[in-house]
Motif scaffolding. Structure first.
Motif, PDB file in Angstrom:
ATOM      1  N   UNK A  80       0.487  -1.433  -0.223  1.00 18.60           N
ATOM      2  CA  UNK A  80      -0.302   0.102  -0.523  1.00 18.60           C
ATOM      3  C   UNK A  80       0.474   1.976   0.146  1.00 18.60           C
ATOM      4  N   UNK A  81       0.055   2.276   0.663  1.00 21.40           N
ATOM      5  CA  UNK A  81       1.423   4.022   0.204  1.00 21.40           C
ATOM      6  C   UNK A  81       0.842   4.271   2.018  1.00 21.40           C
ATOM      7  N   UNK A  82       1.021   4.017   2.612  1.00 19.23           N
ATOM      8  CA  UNK A  82       1.350   4.557   4.343  1.00 19.23           C
ATOM      9  C   UNK A  82       1.131   5.780   4.184  1.00 19.23           C
ATOM     10  N   UNK A  83       1.993   6.906   3.526  1.00 19.01           N
ATOM     11  CA  UNK A  83       2.057   8.337   3.044  1.00 19.01           C
ATOM     12  C   UNK A  83       0.452   8.648   2.458  1.00 19.01           C
ATOM     13  N   UNK A  84      -0.082   8.395   2.238  1.00 16.94           N
ATOM     14  CA  UNK A  84      -1.229   8.580   1.891  1.00 16.94           C
ATOM     15  C   UNK A  84      -2.083   9.415   3.097  1.00 16.94           C
ATOM     16  N   UNK A  85      -2.046   8.556   4.001  1.00 10.89           N
ATOM     17  CA  UNK A  85      -2.570   8.353   5.241  1.00 10.89           C
ATOM     18  C   UNK A  85      -1.665   8.915   6.942  1.00 10.89           C
ATOM     19  N   UNK A  86      -0.608   9.806   6.387  1.00  8.85           N
ATOM     20  CA  UNK A  86       0.131  10.394   7.721  1.00  8.85           C
ATOM     21  C   UNK A  86       0.124  11.523   7.371  1.00  8.85           C
ATOM     22  N   UNK A  87      -0.501  12.138   6.462  1.00 10.67           N
ATOM     23  CA  UNK A  87      -0.502  14.183   6.563  1.00 10.67           C
ATOM     24  C   UNK A  87       0.960  14.121   7.084  1.00 10.67           C
ATOM     25  N   UNK A  88       1.694  13.930   6.282  1.00  7.48           N
ATOM     26  CA  UNK A  88       3.011  15.031   6.784  1.00  7.48           C
ATOM     27  C   UNK A  88       2.851  16.156   6.776  1.00  7.48           C
ATOM     28  N   UNK A  89       3.535  16.841   7.583  1.00  4.05           N
ATOM     29  CA  UNK A  89       3.966  18.071   7.742  1.00  4.05           C
ATOM     30  C   UNK A  89       4.945  18.804   7.671  1.00  4.05           C
ATOM     31  N   UNK A 152      11.613  -3.297  19.762  1.00  2.45           N
ATOM     32  CA  UNK A 152      11.976  -2.844  20.867  1.00  2.45           C
ATOM     33  C   UNK A 152      12.869  -1.616  19.775  1.00  2.45           C
ATOM     34  N   UNK A 153      11.725  -0.584  19.590  1.00  2.00           N
ATOM     35  CA  UNK A 153      12.376   0.098  18.636  1.00  2.00           C
ATOM     36  C   UNK A 153      14.188   0.933  19.694  1.00  2.00           C
ATOM     37  N   UNK A 154      14.594   1.569  18.845  1.00  2.00           N
ATOM     38  CA  UNK A 154      15.903   2.472  19.237  1.00  2.00           C
ATOM     39  C   UNK A 154      15.792   3.575  18.607  1.00  2.00           C
ATOM     40  N   UNK A 155      14.333   3.839  19.365  1.00  2.00           N
ATOM     41  CA  UNK A 155      14.709   5.421  19.626  1.00  2.00           C
ATOM     42  C   UNK A 155      14.259   6.259  21.270  1.00  2.00           C
ATOM     43  N   UNK A 156      13.539   7.400  21.593  1.00  2.00           N
ATOM     44  CA  UNK A 156      13.514   7.203  22.917  1.00  2.00           C
ATOM     45  C   UNK A 156      11.512   7.735  23.045  1.00  2.00           C
ATOM     46  N   UNK A 157      11.511   7.938  24.191  1.00  2.00           N
ATOM     47  CA  UNK A 157       9.615   8.278  24.591  1.00  2.00           C
ATOM     48  C   UNK A 157       9.865   9.331  23.071  1.00  2.00           C
ATOM     49  N   UNK A 158       8.210   9.559  22.976  1.00  2.00           N
ATOM     50  CA  UNK A 158       7.982  10.403  23.020  1.00  2.00           C
ATOM     51  C   UNK A 158       8.377  11.512  22.084  1.00  2.00           C
ATOM     52  N   UNK A 159       8.756  10.727  20.781  1.00  2.00           N
ATOM     53  CA  UNK A 159      10.332  11.329  20.026  1.00  2.00           C
ATOM     54  C   UNK A 159       9.725  11.377  18.694  1.00  2.00           C
ATOM     55  N   UNK A 160       8.472  11.125  18.025  1.00  2.00           N
ATOM     56  CA  UNK A 160       8.116  11.322  16.805  1.00  2.00           C
ATOM     57  C   UNK A 160       7.034  11.562  16.621  1.00  2.00           C
ATOM     58  N   UNK A 161       6.304  12.409  15.742  1.00  2.00           N
ATOM     59  CA  UNK A 161       5.121  12.990  15.014  1.00  2.00           C
ATOM     60  C   UNK A 161       4.265  11.896  14.625  1.00  2.00           C
ATOM     61  N   UNK A 162       4.848  10.801  13.201  1.00  2.00           N
ATOM     62  CA  UNK A 162       4.264   9.310  13.336  1.00  2.00           C
ATOM     63  C   UNK A 162       5.086   8.600  12.923  1.00  2.00           C
ATOM     64  N   UNK A 163       4.212   7.952  13.511  1.00  2.00           N
ATOM     65  CA  UNK A 163       5.081   5.919  12.575  1.00  2.00           C
ATOM     66  C   UNK A 163       3.905   5.447  11.371  1.00  2.00           C
ATOM     67  N   UNK A 164       4.904   5.343  10.554  1.00  2.00           N
ATOM     68  CA  UNK A 164       4.176   4.527   9.346  1.00  2.00           C
ATOM     69  C   UNK A 164       4.742   3.365   8.686  1.00  2.00           C
ATOM     70  N   UNK A 165       4.176   2.502   8.735  1.00  2.00           N
ATOM     71  CA  UNK A 165       4.490   0.692   7.742  1.00  2.00           C
ATOM     72  C   UNK A 165       4.342  -0.136   6.892  1.00  2.00           C
ATOM     73  N   UNK A 166       5.006  -0.182   6.032  1.00  2.00           N
ATOM     74  CA  UNK A 166       4.081  -0.853   4.869  1.00  2.00           C
ATOM     75  C   UNK A 166       4.716  -1.948   4.641  1.00  2.00           C
TER      76      UNK A 166
END
Length: 274
Positions: A80-89, A152-166
């Protein structure tokens, strides 16, 4: 052998790494194909084989989008195309779970702009190496790729605005943990925008216990009712699971003759962290 392997998460991870590592190394070569792990019957991987833009067009990407990314980042994977639903700014931070060679990350970078950030996480070393080379070739300063497991994501808590995956979360044997991690790294008000395979009915055991079908993005399809419950338990709100009936046209080519398109369909999965 396959059923036994599927009871061992590490065996499944090894099979997934082997299959998609082979894709990272060989796609774009004249003899490239979707290799199965040793002893596993040949089944096509997520997406149409080729990675030449044809698969991307089937999924809904435009010719302009395919042409805009570095050569070698479109491996013909996804559902699919996850970015079509992500509405990134502009200025937002985005995370791609199972980022492969970076295709969706590079498209996301165009939307968040130089002031934004895009992070791709993949557990396959060959994919991360390929993606980093693609980022360098395309001079994507705001894109980085990290080796890691989506459970087990190598990221800090509350660090991104959007999570996508395909078409990646289906490969995990612990999907609730994946969504707990996605919830953790999202900022309050952050959004989930995922394309993945789902099923409205329980899959037969002979499908669920087939390792080749699992690594081929079919046997791990989430039961829609369970997915809704999982997202709710993780704390997500405004959950929307939108199956795309037309996806059966390309899913039937992933395992020709098995009629799995009667069970599995691609869907856009959206949710918000309060």
């Amino acid at each position: 052998m396959s059923e036994k392997a599927l009871s061992d998460p590490e065996a499944v991870r090894a099979a997934v790494r082997e299959r998609y590592g082979a894709i990272a190394r060989e796609r774009g070569q004249p003899s490239a194909s979707c290799h199965s792990p040793k002893g596993v019957p040949a089944i096509s991987c997520c997406g149409a084989v080729g990675g030449n833009g044809d698969a991307a067009a089937l999924l809904g990407y435009s010719e302009e989008e395919v042409a805009a990314v570095p050569t070698g980042s479109d491996l013909g994977l996804g559902c699919g195309t996850p970015l079509s639903a992500a509405a990134l700014q502009l200025g937002e931070a985005a995370l791609d779970l199972g980022s492969g060679a970076g295709f969706d990350c590079f498209l996301a970078a165009r939307e968040v702009g130089p002031s934004g950030k895009v992070i791709g996480v993949d557990m396959t070393i060959d994919m991360v190496v390929k993606a980093r080379r693609n980022a360098t070739a395309g001079s994507y300063q705001q894109v980085e790729f990290r080796l890691g497991e989506i459970e087990h994501l190598p990221l800090a808590d509350a660090s991104v605005d959007v999570v996508i995956s395909n078409c990646v979360i289906n490969l995990s044997l612990d999907k609730p943990q994946v969504f707990r991690e996605a919830f953790r790294v999202l900022k309050p008000g952050g959004r989930l925008a995922i394309s993945d395979v789902v099923t409205p009915i329980e899959l037969p055991n002979e499908i669920k216990h087939d390792l080749a079908l699992h690594t081929g993005c079919l046997a791990g399809a989430s039961l829609m009712s369970e997915l809704q419950t999982t997202l709710e338990r993780c704390g997500f709100e405004k959950i929307r699971i939108g199956p795309k009936a037309e996806s059966r046209e390309f899913i039937k080519d992933w395992a020709p003759g098995l009629k799995l398109e009667d069970y599995v369909v691609s869907a856009v999965i959206q949710a918000v962290k309060p």
